[in-house]
Every structure is written in structure tokens, then in C-alpha cells.
Design a protein around this motif. Structure first.
Motif, PDB file in Angstrom:
ATOM      1  N   ALA A 147       0.756  -1.292   0.135  1.00 38.93           N
ATOM      2  CA  ALA A 147      -0.015   0.009   0.031  1.00 38.93           C
ATOM      3  C   ALA A 147       0.925   1.275   0.116  1.00 38.93           C
ATOM      4  CB  ALA A 147      -1.049  -0.019   1.238  1.00 38.93           C
ATOM      5  N   VAL A 148       1.800   1.414   0.833  1.00 38.50           N
ATOM      6  CA  VAL A 148       2.843   2.465   0.883  1.00 38.50           C
ATOM      7  C   VAL A 148       3.404   2.596  -0.414  1.00 38.50           C
ATOM      8  CG1 VAL A 148       4.997   3.250   1.724  1.00 38.50           C
ATOM      9  CG2 VAL A 148       3.235   2.372   3.320  1.00 38.50           C
ATOM     10  N   CYS A 149       3.777   1.727  -0.963  1.00 42.73           N
ATOM     11  CA  CYS A 149       4.585   1.677  -2.372  1.00 42.73           C
ATOM     12  C   CYS A 149       3.557   2.122  -3.321  1.00 42.73           C
ATOM     13  CB  CYS A 149       5.281   0.365  -2.730  1.00 42.73           C
ATOM     14  SG  CYS A 149       6.826   0.094  -1.668  1.00 42.73           S
ATOM     15  N   THR A 150       2.360   1.944  -3.076  1.00 40.66           N
ATOM     16  CA  THR A 150       1.472   2.337  -4.164  1.00 40.66           C
ATOM     17  C   THR A 150       1.084   3.873  -4.159  1.00 40.66           C
ATOM     18  OG1 THR A 150       0.215   0.219  -3.961  1.00 40.66           O
ATOM     19  CG2 THR A 150      -1.087   1.892  -4.922  1.00 40.66           C
ATOM     20  N   GLU A 155      11.978   3.830  -2.736  1.00 37.58           N
ATOM     21  CA  GLU A 155      13.413   3.095  -3.468  1.00 37.58           C
ATOM     22  C   GLU A 155      14.081   2.043  -2.823  1.00 37.58           C
ATOM     23  OE1 GLU A 155      15.588   6.779  -3.936  1.00 37.58           O
ATOM     24  OE2 GLU A 155      14.302   7.481  -5.330  1.00 37.58           O
ATOM     25  N   GLN A 156      13.804   2.065  -1.337  1.00 34.97           N
ATOM     26  CA  GLN A 156      14.650   1.191  -0.426  1.00 34.97           C
ATOM     27  C   GLN A 156      13.622   0.861   0.836  1.00 34.97           C
ATOM     28  OE1 GLN A 156      17.612   2.087   2.903  1.00 34.97           O
ATOM     29  NE2 GLN A 156      19.097   1.982   0.773  1.00 34.97           N
ATOM     30  N   VAL A 157      13.481  -0.436   1.221  1.00 33.32           N
ATOM     31  CA  VAL A 157      12.998  -1.096   2.287  1.00 33.32           C
ATOM     32  C   VAL A 157      13.755  -1.812   3.086  1.00 33.32           C
ATOM     33  CG1 VAL A 157      10.806  -2.601   2.723  1.00 33.32           C
ATOM     34  CG2 VAL A 157      10.807  -1.286   0.625  1.00 33.32           C
ATOM     35  N   GLY A 178       4.822  -6.108  -7.590  1.00 30.62           N
ATOM     36  CA  GLY A 178       4.038  -4.870  -7.802  1.00 30.62           C
ATOM     37  C   GLY A 178       4.680  -3.563  -7.737  1.00 30.62           C
ATOM     38  N   PRO A 179       4.273  -2.772  -6.943  1.00 33.06           N
ATOM     39  CA  PRO A 179       4.970  -1.309  -6.839  1.00 33.06           C
ATOM     40  C   PRO A 179       6.274  -1.321  -5.902  1.00 33.06           C
ATOM     41  CG  PRO A 179       2.996  -1.507  -5.533  1.00 33.06           C
ATOM     42  CD  PRO A 179       3.129  -2.746  -6.306  1.00 33.06           C
ATOM     43  N   VAL A 180       6.612  -2.503  -5.372  1.00 35.36           N
ATOM     44  CA  VAL A 180       7.587  -2.639  -4.361  1.00 35.36           C
ATOM     45  C   VAL A 180       8.895  -2.700  -5.015  1.00 35.36           C
ATOM     46  CG1 VAL A 180       8.560  -3.935  -2.447  1.00 35.36           C
ATOM     47  CG2 VAL A 180       6.163  -3.771  -2.750  1.00 35.36           C
TER      48      VAL A 180
END
Length: 329
Positions: A147-150, A155-157, A178-180
């Protein structure tokens, strides 16, 4: 009577994250403007089995949505080879009370919880946020990350779990999904996960803080979805004292969230420390972040209106995509 039965795979297909985030903004807006009929969740203990039945109904009359979620949490189940939690959502016709669908509640809950975090992050986090720290490695933590990456270009997790194998598995599963971003890695401590992170997400059942104020950067946005009982605490009191605290439901978090109940009982804050509900920010009846240095915190225990709106989205998409099985009862 014909009803549509939707499996976990059906629900997953019918509840894409971007649409779920939009739905959660609407759900919270309706809740904060008094357009939802929703009691606090009821609890029926099953003491012999270390179990509880939770019932979560909600109606949105203006949107024509009515649903109830049933959740069981049985503490003895893992030792018997059964899941700790079972859940189902029943969607009903608000005009006549007819049951329209029975759907898996575990996937729906996971997605809608992540989507609530996505909605709050979109409203409260800095626009240029690029680094995320995740405390926890469950499906709920993964849903938050998606969700956050949506809503932000991450760029970094960095992922931390007390179980290093779980953290590593989570990092591998989510990398590039996906968006991650591809840059998702497990780290050996909470400090390393949240140090210099622009966004921090927690999804644990901890009774002692997993976040320390001294390790947070100024301007960070925190999403806290664990600590859904008064004795649980993910966020240390110093962080709560120094943050702009926003809730999904003021009534819910003040009754159930140890992150707030504990510092209130210690005399460190009052109930007025909850600045606003996220729906009030979305409705622009209250202000949110006021500076780039401000620490913001979204506290969520989950509310039934999220399930009702999510069930409506699922049913609409399932009907258009012919998902599930039709059954006569």
C-alpha cells in the motif's frame, strides 16, 4: 435465495490495492462525518478453548452498503494444526436484508488493513518519502508495504522481525512485487530498520515497544496497526508524546489501543492527544501535517466500515468478472 460465495483467491483478485485505498478514504470520510451506523466490535469469549468470537457490522446508508464480519481467534488452534484466526464477511442488500455474498474474510482484512495504511500515508507522509522501515514480516506487514509503495515512490525497504528467517523470507517475497522496489532487505534490529526511514510501518502483537523515539528521524510518518488490545504496545510513549497522532476511529483507539491507553494511564498524555481521525483530514475539517519536520502517526485498530466498503468493492468486481460460485440456499 441465490448468493455468491467467494474464496480467498476470488477476494484477492476482486480487491486490487489501488481501488482498496480509494475505498478506505471514502470509508473513513463517511465514518468521520457521521454517515455510518457502526457499533464497537462485540466479543463473545469461548473460555475453554482460549477463544473469542468478534462480530463487526456496519452500514453506509448513503452508499447502499451493509455487511458484517465474523472473526474467531482461538488460542489453542496453532497447537492443533489449525489457523489462529478464521474470518468471513457477509454482504447484505441494504434495501431488504437479503444475503448477497459470503466471502473469505482473512484476505479481505489483510488488504483493507494495508489499504488504510496506504490512505493515511498518502494524506500524511512527505511527498518525497523514499525509504521504508517495516517491523514485522506477516502478510499484514506485506500488505502495508504494498500500500505504501502504491502511494509513494519508494526506493529502499528494510524489514526487521525477531525471527530472522521470517524477515528474510518476507524480503525475498516482496522484492520487486508490484509497486515494491527490488531493494528490499532484512536487517538485524528495529533500529536498523527505522533509522533514517521516511515511513515506518508496524504490524506486531508485541506487549513492549518495538519502536524507540531516539531512532526515528524528524519528519517520519509512522503507521501502527498492531497493539489492538489495551495491554499491547508497539510504539514507545516518547514517540506518542512527540507525534501528531491521527486515528482511524477515535472511539476505537481510545478503547482498544495500548499504544494510547498505556501513556494515558501513565499520565503522559490525555485523550485529547488524538489530534484527528483520518476521515477528518480527508474531509478537510481538520489539518494534518504542518511541517516537513513534524512526526506523524496513524493508529489503527481496524473498524467495521472498512469491511463493508471492501466487501462492496469485492462484490462489484466479482459480478463483473464472474468470480466465485453461485449457490441457492
Amino acid at each position: 435465495m441465490e448468493i455468491r460465495i467467494l474464496s480467498s483467491d476470488d477476494v484477492r483478485k476482486a480487491l486490487p490495492m489501488k481501488e482498496a485505498i480509494s475505498g478506505m478514504k471514502r470509508a473513513f470520510s463517511r465514518l468521520s462525518s457521521g454517515q455510518v451506523e457502526m457499533p464497537l466490535r462485540s466479543r463473545v469469549p469461548v473460555t475453554d478453548q482460549d477463544g473469542v468470537l468478534l462480530t463487526m457490522p456496519a452500514a453506509l446508508p448513503e452508499d447502499g452498503e451493509l455487511a458484517v464480519k465474523l472473526v474467531t481467534v482461538f488460542g489453542k488452534n496453532p497447537g492443533r494444526g489449525f489457523p489462529l484466526i478464521h474470518a468471513a464477511v457477509i454482504a447484505l442488500d441494504i434495501n431488504n436484508g437479503r444475503i448477497k455474498a459470503l466471502m473469505d474474510g482473512e484476505v479481505l482484512t489483510t488488504v483493507r488493513t494495508g489499504a488504510a495504511v496506504g490512505a493515511a500515508t498518502d494524506i500524511l507522509a512527505l511527498e518525497d518519502a523514499s525509504t521504508v522501515g517495516i517491523i514485522g514480516s506477516s502478510k499484514l506487514a506485506q500488505s502495508q508495504l504494498e500500500a505504501v509503495c502504491t502511494v509513494r515512490s519508494i526506493e529502499q525497504v528494510r524489514v526487521f522481525s525477531p525471527n530472522p528467517e521470517h524477515a528474510q523470507k518476507c524480503a525475498e517475497e516482496m522484492s520487486g512485487k508490484g509497486p515494491v522496489p527490488d531493494n528490499v532487505r532484512a536487517v538485524p534490529s528495529s533500529k536498523k530498520a527505522i533509522n533514517n526511514a521516511d515511513i515506518v510501518c508496524t504490524a506486531t502483537t508485541s506487549t513492549t515497544p518495538v519502536i524507540a523515539f531516539e531512532n526515528l528521524k524528524q519528519g517520519v510518518h509512522i503507521n501502527a496497526v498492531g497493539a489492538f488490545k489495551p495491554e499491547m504496545q508497539e510504539i514507545d510513549a516518547e514517540t506518542i508524546v512527540n507525534a501528531l497522532v491521527v486515528a482511524d476511529s477515535r472511539e476505537s483507539v481510545l478503547a482498544e489501543a495500548g499504544d494510547l491507553v498505556i501513556p494515558i494511564n501513565q499520565g503522559l498524555i490525555t485523550q485529547d492527544h488524538v489530534h484527528a481521525e483520518i476521515g477528518e483530514l480527508n474531509n478537510r475539517t481538520k489539518t494534518g501535517r504542518t511541517s516537513a519536520e513534524q512526526i506523524t502517526l496513524f493508529k489503527s485498530c481496524g473498524v467495521a466500515v472498512q469491511d463493508a466498503v471492501s466487501a462492496s468493492i469485492v462484490l462489484k468486481n466479482a459480478e463483473s468478472e464472474n468470480l466465485g460460485t453461485l449457490a441457492h440456499i
